[in-house]
Design an enzyme around this catalytic site. Structure first.
Site, PDB file in Angstrom:
ATOM      1  N   HIS A  10      16.290 -17.921  -8.924  1.00 38.14           N
ATOM      2  CA  HIS A  10      16.193 -18.001  -7.451  1.00 38.14           C
ATOM      3  C   HIS A  10      16.383 -19.414  -6.892  1.00 38.14           C
ATOM      4  O   HIS A  10      17.109 -19.609  -5.918  1.00 38.14           O
ATOM      5  CB  HIS A  10      14.860 -17.414  -6.988  1.00 38.14           C
ATOM      6  N   CYS A  42       9.673  -9.077  -8.563  1.00 37.07           N
ATOM      7  CA  CYS A  42       8.783  -8.306  -7.681  1.00 37.07           C
ATOM      8  C   CYS A  42       9.095  -6.824  -7.747  1.00 37.07           C
ATOM      9  O   CYS A  42       8.254  -5.990  -7.397  1.00 37.07           O
ATOM     10  CB  CYS A  42       8.923  -8.788  -6.248  1.00 37.07           C
TER      11      CYS A  42
HETATM   12  C1  FAD Z   1       6.748  -9.551 -12.273  1.00 38.07           C
HETATM   13  C2  FAD Z   1       6.909 -10.641 -11.260  1.00 38.07           C
HETATM   14  C3  FAD Z   1       6.762 -10.364  -9.920  1.00 38.07           C
HETATM   15  C4  FAD Z   1       6.908 -11.380  -8.976  1.00 38.07           C
HETATM   16  N1  FAD Z   1       6.773 -11.072  -7.653  1.00 38.07           N
HETATM   17  C5  FAD Z   1       6.958 -12.033  -6.714  1.00 38.07           C
HETATM   18  C6  FAD Z   1       6.887 -11.713  -5.337  1.00 38.07           C
HETATM   19  O1  FAD Z   1       6.680 -10.551  -4.949  1.00 38.07           O
HETATM   20  N2  FAD Z   1       7.047 -12.720  -4.436  1.00 38.07           N
HETATM   21  C7  FAD Z   1       7.292 -14.009  -4.834  1.00 38.07           C
HETATM   22  O2  FAD Z   1       7.473 -14.887  -3.974  1.00 38.07           O
HETATM   23  N3  FAD Z   1       7.358 -14.334  -6.158  1.00 38.07           N
HETATM   24  C8  FAD Z   1       7.188 -13.374  -7.084  1.00 38.07           C
HETATM   25  N4  FAD Z   1       7.254 -13.697  -8.422  1.00 38.07           N
HETATM   26  C9  FAD Z   1       7.422 -15.099  -8.813  1.00 38.07           C
HETATM   27  C10 FAD Z   1       8.907 -15.483  -8.795  1.00 38.07           C
HETATM   28  O3  FAD Z   1       9.645 -14.610  -9.616  1.00 38.07           O
HETATM   29  C11 FAD Z   1       9.080 -16.909  -9.286  1.00 38.07           C
HETATM   30  O4  FAD Z   1       8.344 -17.776  -8.469  1.00 38.07           O
HETATM   31  C12 FAD Z   1      10.563 -17.274  -9.225  1.00 38.07           C
HETATM   32  O5  FAD Z   1      11.258 -16.551 -10.208  1.00 38.07           O
HETATM   33  C13 FAD Z   1      10.807 -18.756  -9.409  1.00 38.07           C
HETATM   34  O6  FAD Z   1      12.185 -18.975  -9.397  1.00 38.07           O
HETATM   35  P1  FAD Z   1      12.826 -20.206 -10.197  1.00 38.07           P
HETATM   36  O7  FAD Z   1      14.298 -20.073 -10.033  1.00 38.07           O
HETATM   37  O8  FAD Z   1      12.165 -21.463  -9.801  1.00 38.07           O
HETATM   38  O9  FAD Z   1      12.380 -19.987 -11.695  1.00 38.07           O
HETATM   39  P2  FAD Z   1      12.670 -18.843 -12.760  1.00 38.07           P
HETATM   40  O10 FAD Z   1      12.772 -17.522 -12.101  1.00 38.07           O
HETATM   41  O11 FAD Z   1      11.661 -19.012 -13.833  1.00 38.07           O
HETATM   42  O12 FAD Z   1      14.119 -19.201 -13.301  1.00 38.07           O
HETATM   43  C14 FAD Z   1      14.370 -20.322 -14.098  1.00 38.07           C
HETATM   44  C15 FAD Z   1      15.677 -20.096 -14.821  1.00 38.07           C
HETATM   45  O13 FAD Z   1      15.969 -21.227 -15.615  1.00 38.07           O
HETATM   46  C16 FAD Z   1      16.521 -20.796 -16.846  1.00 38.07           C
HETATM   47  N5  FAD Z   1      16.331 -21.863 -17.820  1.00 38.07           N
HETATM   48  C17 FAD Z   1      15.159 -22.405 -18.240  1.00 38.07           C
HETATM   49  N6  FAD Z   1      15.372 -23.380 -19.129  1.00 38.07           N
HETATM   50  C18 FAD Z   1      16.714 -23.472 -19.288  1.00 38.07           C
HETATM   51  C19 FAD Z   1      17.543 -24.297 -20.083  1.00 38.07           C
HETATM   52  N7  FAD Z   1      17.046 -25.234 -20.897  1.00 38.07           N
HETATM   53  N8  FAD Z   1      18.881 -24.103 -20.005  1.00 38.07           N
HETATM   54  C20 FAD Z   1      19.408 -23.166 -19.185  1.00 38.07           C
HETATM   55  N9  FAD Z   1      18.658 -22.358 -18.416  1.00 38.07           N
HETATM   56  C21 FAD Z   1      17.325 -22.517 -18.464  1.00 38.07           C
HETATM   57  C22 FAD Z   1      15.749 -19.520 -17.151  1.00 38.07           C
HETATM   58  O14 FAD Z   1      16.454 -18.684 -18.054  1.00 38.07           O
HETATM   59  C23 FAD Z   1      15.615 -18.895 -15.767  1.00 38.07           C
HETATM   60  O15 FAD Z   1      16.659 -18.000 -15.464  1.00 38.07           O
HETATM   61  C24 FAD Z   1       7.158 -12.702  -9.385  1.00 38.07           C
HETATM   62  C25 FAD Z   1       7.315 -12.980 -10.755  1.00 38.07           C
HETATM   63  C26 FAD Z   1       7.205 -11.964 -11.673  1.00 38.07           C
HETATM   64  C27 FAD Z   1       7.404 -12.274 -13.119  1.00 38.07           C
END
Ligand code: FAD
Ligand code: NAD
Length: 447
Positions: A10, A42
């Site tokens: 995201h 979610c």
């Molecule tokens: C079951 C569930 C329900 C949720 N429901 C909600 C909700 O209703 N509302 C809400 O606001 N939030 C919700 N969340 C929380 C939300 O999903 C996270 O806050 C969000 O995914 C954060 O996004 P991000 O891109 O920062 O991190 P992440 O989603 O953790 O993505 C990080 C990405 O980086 C990649 N990555 C990591 N290290 C490396 C590397 N060394 N090389 C290449 N790629 C790498 C990973 O594979 C991953 O795809 C929920 C989470 C879960 C698990």
């Protein structure tokens, strides 16, 4: 200018879209170790619980969308090492091929990982986490097996209560544990969280709060139970949901960190290295409650941080508005929404807080269908600045919390709510509605 984004869920996606849609001459390289991007976690409980037909709609973009916009995107490729002085990194594809990329600006968006309870028996088959799409598929498969009847959930936070409902809807015997005295203790004061506890129990879910898991029990490599400090329980499936920790593994000794290890960033999401930004769950955000950096892992925060970081990289100075940690949950018919700090969170952070509660019907009593609404506003003793709000109802009150979020962001005081221009229409609310009444009845004298 060349921008490399590490992690394209995201936060990384929001940054990439902002860069690629800007019309500016920017070379964008995206590197993602998973096989998919943009999965909305979610929705996991919704499809596992069969409240929606499937998971296809839970992905809102894909690799091809970014290639069409001109990005170079590597999937199933993990960044292994970053040389911050040379401004370059090394990644490895799933076939073991090494890839090197240099950057002018780097965006780290590596997210978070579920916290794993470090208990004896942790490697037994049948113990699950719920972060990735693939983990949701594994839980779905486990639920499809008729032999798996007893489902134990460790952690009654947001993921825990959502998957408890899903498991119960799939006909499982569900038991949920939390170390705290109620569910959702990180978001709500007991007077609100207990409504959720009761809601879970009314739907046949066995709740065990103030109870700590001590050991996973098993036979022949498969989990058969859980031992806690208060008892032993049989289990066919155990799901761990005791929170996330930032996945911030790069730049040890080079990039500043927050207490929990997250990258410490300024209000533009820049780290202490001028060429490196960190966004989403791997980084801090500015809290409008404490007026300093804090860590709250939410998709909503992740998306905004991506937009802000990319806008600054494009040359337009923009500070994030800060966060209140606004959140919501809907389990069966019960809806809870909150923003800012609960009274309990204020105590933990040393904020001198007071509160006002108001409970009323949503609509005038002459309306045929009505729901009760329970509101708590938490405010600072002395200044009366609003620090938090919690709302519980079976009515959809979710949009209301956005007003409280803005109030916290803008340092609005509780007494200002009392005379706020709030419209009245019987279909929607009461002339003496609970916001007006809470604002008017709040004790604003300094204790
Ligand atoms: C079951 C569930 C329900 C949720 N429901 C909600 C909700 O209703 N509302 C809400 O606001 N939030 C919700 N969340 C929380 C939300 O999903 C996270 O806050 C969000 O995914 C954060 O996004 P991000 O891109 O920062 O991190 P992440 O989603 O953790 O993505 C990080 C990405 O980086 C990649 N990555 C990591 N290290 C490396 C590397 N060394 N090389 C290449 N790629 C790498 C990973 O594979 C991953 O795809 C929920 C989470 C879960 C698990
Ligand atoms: N509706 C939403 O906005 C939503 C939905 C799902 C997830 N999320 C986010 O995803 C992240 C992860 O969710 P989560 O549910 O894993 O975390 P969470 O922080 O919501 O809940 C974790 C729970 O585990 C409990 N806990 C911690 N250690 C424990 C232990 N050793 N034994 C028993 N209980 C323990 C905590 O008391 C807490 O209630 C959170 O940031 C959450 O806000 C948000």
């Amino acid at each position: 200018m060349k921008v490399v984004i590490v992690g394209t869920n995201h936060a990384g996606i929001a940054a990439a879209n902002t860069l690629l849609d800007s019309g500016q001459d920017v070379e964008v390289v995206m590197i993602e170790r998973n096989s998919n991007l943009s999965y909305l976690g979610c929705g996991t409980a919704l499809w596992v619980g069969r409240q929606i037909d499937g998971y296809d709609g839970l992905f809102y973009t894909n690799k091809e969308d970014f290639e069409a916009k001109g990005a170079k995107i590597y999937i199933e490729t993990e960044v292994k090492d970053i040389d911050f002085d040379a401004q370059s990194l090394v990644a490895e594809t799933k076939d073991g091929e090494k890839i090197e990329e240099s950057y002018d600006k780097l965006i780290i968006a590596t997210g978070s990982q579920p916290i794993a309870p470090n208990l004896p028996g942790k490697d037994l088959e049948g113990i699950h986490f719920l972060k990735l799409f693939q983990e949701g598929q594994e839980v779905d498969k486990a639920f499809a097996d008729e032999n798996n009847q007893k489902v134990l959930i460790i952690g009654a936070g947001y993921i825990g209560v959502e998957i408890a409902e899903a498991a119960q809807r799939r006909g499982k015997d569900v038991t949920i544990f939390d170390a705290e005295a109620t569910s959702l203790a990180s978001y709500y004061d007991p007077e609100f969280a207990e409504l959720m506890d009761e809601n879970l129990r009314e739907h046949g879910i066995d709740t065990h709060f103030g109870e700590l898991a001590e050991e996973y029990l098993g036979e022949d490599g498969k989990v058969t139970g859980l031992k806690t400090n208060k008892g032993t329980y049989e289990a066919d499936v155990i799901i761990n949901c005791i929170g996330f920790r930032p996945y911030a593994v790069f730049g040890e000794g080079h990039l500043d960190r927050f207490g929990n290890g997250a990258y410490l960033v300024d209000r533009t999401f820049k780290t202490n290295d001028d060429n490196v930004y960190a966004i989403g769950d791997c980084a801090t955000n500015y809290s409008n409650v404490t007026k300093e950096a804090n860590y709250i892992a939410l998709a909503s925060n992740a998306v905004r941080s991506g937009v802000v970081a990319a806008t600054n990289i494009l040359g337009t100075e923009l500070e994030g508005a800060g966060i209140q940690g606004s959140n919501g949950i809907n389990i069966y018919d019960l809806k809870l929404v909150s923003t800012g700090f609960s009274l309990k969170a204020c105590e933990k952070f040393g904020l001198d807080a007071k509160y006002v509660d108001y409970e009323d019907n949503q609509l005038p009593e002459f309306m045929p269908e009505n729901d009760k609404v329970k509101l708590r506003i938490v405010y600072e003793n002395g200044t009366n600045r609003i620090l938090g709000a919690q709302i519980a109802s079976t009515h959809d009150v979710s949009l209301l919390i956005h007003m409280f979020s803005l109030a916290i962001q803008e340092d609005i005081t509780v007494d200002q709510l009392g005379l706020l221009d709030i419209f009245f229409l019987p279909h929607f609310n009461k002339p003496y509605n609970y916001i007006t009444m809470a604002g008017l009845s709040a004790d604003t004298s300094k204790d």
